[in-house]
Design a protein around this motif. Structure first.
Motif, mmCIF file in Angstrom:
data_model
loop_
_atom_site.group_PDB
_atom_site.id
_atom_site.type_symbol
_atom_site.label_atom_id
_atom_site.label_comp_id
_atom_site.label_asym_id
_atom_site.label_seq_id
_atom_site.Cartn_x
_atom_site.Cartn_y
_atom_site.Cartn_z
ATOM 1 N N GLN A 90 0.840 -1.211 0.000
ATOM 2 C CA GLN A 90 0.000 0.000 0.000
ATOM 3 C C GLN A 90 0.865 1.247 0.000
ATOM 4 O OE1 GLN A 90 -3.048 0.131 2.956
ATOM 5 N NE2 GLN A 90 -3.818 -1.886 2.375
ATOM 6 N N GLU A 91 1.985 1.156 0.758
ATOM 7 C CA GLU A 91 2.913 2.293 0.814
ATOM 8 C C GLU A 91 3.543 2.536 -0.563
ATOM 9 O OE1 GLU A 91 6.493 2.936 3.659
ATOM 10 O OE2 GLU A 91 4.833 2.055 4.777
ATOM 11 N N LEU A 92 3.933 1.417 -1.204
ATOM 12 C CA LEU A 92 4.538 1.509 -2.538
ATOM 13 C C LEU A 92 3.541 2.124 -3.523
ATOM 14 C CD1 LEU A 92 6.926 0.723 -4.401
ATOM 15 C CD2 LEU A 92 5.743 -1.434 -4.835
ATOM 16 N N ALA A 93 2.294 1.704 -3.421
ATOM 17 C CA ALA A 93 1.253 2.226 -4.315
ATOM 18 C C ALA A 93 1.088 3.723 -4.125
ATOM 19 C CB ALA A 93 -0.067 1.517 -4.051
ATOM 20 N N LEU A 94 1.138 4.157 -2.869
ATOM 21 C CA LEU A 94 0.982 5.582 -2.578
ATOM 22 C C LEU A 94 2.151 6.387 -3.155
ATOM 23 C CD1 LEU A 94 -1.053 7.340 -0.997
ATOM 24 C CD2 LEU A 94 0.652 7.375 0.846
ATOM 25 N N ALA A 95 3.384 5.821 -2.954
ATOM 26 C CA ALA A 95 4.572 6.521 -3.469
ATOM 27 C C ALA A 95 4.502 6.641 -4.981
ATOM 28 C CB ALA A 95 5.841 5.775 -3.056
ATOM 29 N N LEU A 96 4.094 5.543 -5.633
ATOM 30 C CA LEU A 96 4.000 5.573 -7.094
ATOM 31 C C LEU A 96 2.925 6.549 -7.552
ATOM 32 C CD1 LEU A 96 4.402 1.829 -8.085
ATOM 33 C CD2 LEU A 96 5.913 3.706 -8.671
ATOM 34 N N LYS A 97 1.847 6.593 -6.802
ATOM 35 C CA LYS A 97 0.741 7.494 -7.146
ATOM 36 C C LYS A 97 1.219 8.953 -7.083
ATOM 37 C CE LYS A 97 -4.046 8.155 -5.944
ATOM 38 N NZ LYS A 97 -4.349 9.159 -4.995
ATOM 39 N N ASN A 98 1.962 9.263 -5.994
ATOM 40 C CA ASN A 98 2.484 10.629 -5.845
ATOM 41 C C ASN A 98 3.425 10.975 -6.989
ATOM 42 O OD1 ASN A 98 1.027 10.996 -3.574
ATOM 43 N ND2 ASN A 98 2.710 10.532 -2.160
#
Ligand code: ADP
Length: 467
Positions: A90-98
């Motif tokens: 989930q953290e990785l997804a957020l970083a990629l989203k940003n």
């Protein structure tokens, strides 16, 4: 059979207990045990495979979904998953989203920037052409199409679409790393363009400016000067002849002084007309072709110019320093070259007298040296006169550029119309050379550089014709 014996004591009495067991029975027990162990192991392996796959799916599925979203471009979000992604995913997804959002913003800014630049390039009053290293047109602004009267040729090789050989050559040179400028004449359209090309990383850029109006204006200016010069020559000759006749016929003292003033002014206007006509002749070499191939001895030419200058009424108290070689063979237009040296010496005489008036102290030097490096002849004229103010140094060779007359003490030493140095410059250039204003402690120092013609004088003749 398997036999086993043990000695035991029963109420103090030693006894031996023996027993026997058939081995076939033991083998059966062992094989039954192995079978159930194998089954248990198989069961365990299947269970761990199932659990492992489940775990991996839980880990990999969200990552695969993320990879898919990243590859698709646009905003990154996790699609609904059958399994809940771990906190790390989930953290990785957020970083990629940003990161995707930031990239989106940067992309948008770049697009806006690009559109802005294109609007600027489109509104420029010049044509812009960008070609890549392979010679294909990468960009052209709308004014270029209007200037060259051609539709967009983006993506095509410029050699195939540009009709002007000069422009093609200019761009080819720029692609080879040689920046340059050239005149482009579109004969059919009667247009005159000035093209400038520079090499840039990945190709070259050419900027084209419409000079048609300026060119026509310049042409009509030159034509006017030439026509007016010719038209004025006859009345000036008649005025001179009439004034001289009246002087000869004998007149009163008062009338003589008026007639002398008429003659003096006629001489001034005649000299101005001569200079203007010479400049217009130099400008349009084609109109009156100049012979730049005469055999000239520059040393002799300098001696003649020096003798003439020494006769100048203001040269009476001058100290001369002359250092000339025995002979200096050169190919050029002798009359024009003599004019160059004469103009510099006349100025030296005038502006030295402008400082010392009729007193001694004025010095003028005339030197000629051979520059074996170029190779060329260098003619240096220096004086210790009033000198040239700093502000004037950059414009001194421009036409009608004159110094401040108030700096000259002797009224007679006042200059002409500011055409003398312009003629020297133009003449030196026609001979493939130049004139330099040197730094000097006092007075003024000029050097004319006349390089040997590269391969006969024919090239300079070409230059003269081109004007
Ligand atoms: P002009 O006919 O006025 O002498 P030139 O083109 O020969 O025109 O010279 C332009 C100006 O340059 C002059 O007006 C003068 O101010 C300056 N100049 C030229 N030669 C000298 C010199 N040797 N010493 C000082 N000033 C000079």
């Amino acid at each position: 059979m398997l036999y086993v014996a043990r000695s035991v004591y029963v109420r103090g009495e030693p006894l031996v207990v023996r027993t026997a067991f058939p081995l076939a029975l033991l083998r059966d027990v062992l094989s039954a045990g192995r079978l159930s162990l194998g089954a248990a192991l198989l069961l365990a392996a299947a269970a761990s495979l199932f659990l492992g796959t489940l775990f991996l799916r839980q880990l990999v599925q969200p990552i695969q979904a993320l990879v898919k979203a990243v590859n698709k471009g646009g905003p990154i979000s996790l699609p609904p998953l059958p399994v809940r992604p771990s906190a790390e995913v989930q953290e990785l997804a957020l970083a990629l989203k940003n990161m995707a959002e930031r990239n989106e913003q940067i992309l948008q800014q770049l697009q806006e920037e690009r559109a802005y630049l294109e609007r600027i390039l489109a509104s420029l009053p010049v044509g812009v052409l960008v070609v890549n290293r392979e010679g294909k047109i990468r960009y052209e602004n709308p004014p270029l199409g209007k200037l060259l009267r051609m539709p967009s040729q983006k993506g095509h090789p410029f050699q195939g679409v540009l009709r002007s050989p000069e422009l093609v050559e200019l761009l080819e040179d720029a692609l080879r790393g040689r920046d340059g400028t050239c005149n482009v004449v579109l004969r059919e359209e009667q247009r005159f363009l000035l093209a400038q090309a520079v090499s840039v990383a990945g190709g070259a850029i050419a900027v084209l400016q419409d000079m048609t109006e300026r060119h026509l204006l310049e042409e009509s200016r030159k034509a006017f000067v030439a026509d007016a010069g010719h038209e004025l020559q006859t009345p000036l000759t008649i005025i001179r002849a009439a004034a001289e006749l009246l002087l000869e016929e004998g007149s009163s003292e008062n009338q003589r002084s008026y007639l002398e003033r008429i003659l003096e002014q006629q001489e001034r206007i005649s000299a101005l007309m001569d200079d203007l006509l010479l400049l217009s002749r130099l400008d349009s070499g084609t109109a009156v072709p100049l012979d730049l191939t005469e055999e000239v001895d520059l040393a002799e030419l300098c001696r003649v110019a020096r003798e003439e200058a020494a006769l100048h009424p203001l040269a009476e108290h001058l100290e001369w320093e002359v250092d000339l070689p025995e002979s200096a063979p050169f190919a050029g237009w002798s009359e024009g070259l003599l004019r160059c040296v004469t103009n510099l010496l006349d100025n030296a005489v005038k502006y030295t007298a402008g400082r010392f008036e009729a007193n001694p102290g004025g010095k003028v030097s005339l030197r000629m040296v051979r520059d074996d490096l170029l190779p060329a002849w260098r003619i240096a004229v220096a004086d210790n006169g009033i000198g040239i103010p700093e502000a004037m140094r950059h414009h001194i060779f421009e036409r009608f550029r004159r110094g401040d007359a108030s700096r000259v003490r002797n009224g007679k030493a006042k200059g002409g119309y500011g055409l003398g140095l312009a003629i020297v410059k133009r003449m030196a250039e026609l001979h493939g050379g130049s004139v330099l204003l040197e730094d000097s402690d006092e007075g003024a120092a000029f050097t004319i550089v006349l390089p040997d013609p590269p391969s006969g004088a024919s090239q300079r003749e070409e230059a003269a014709k081109r004007g």
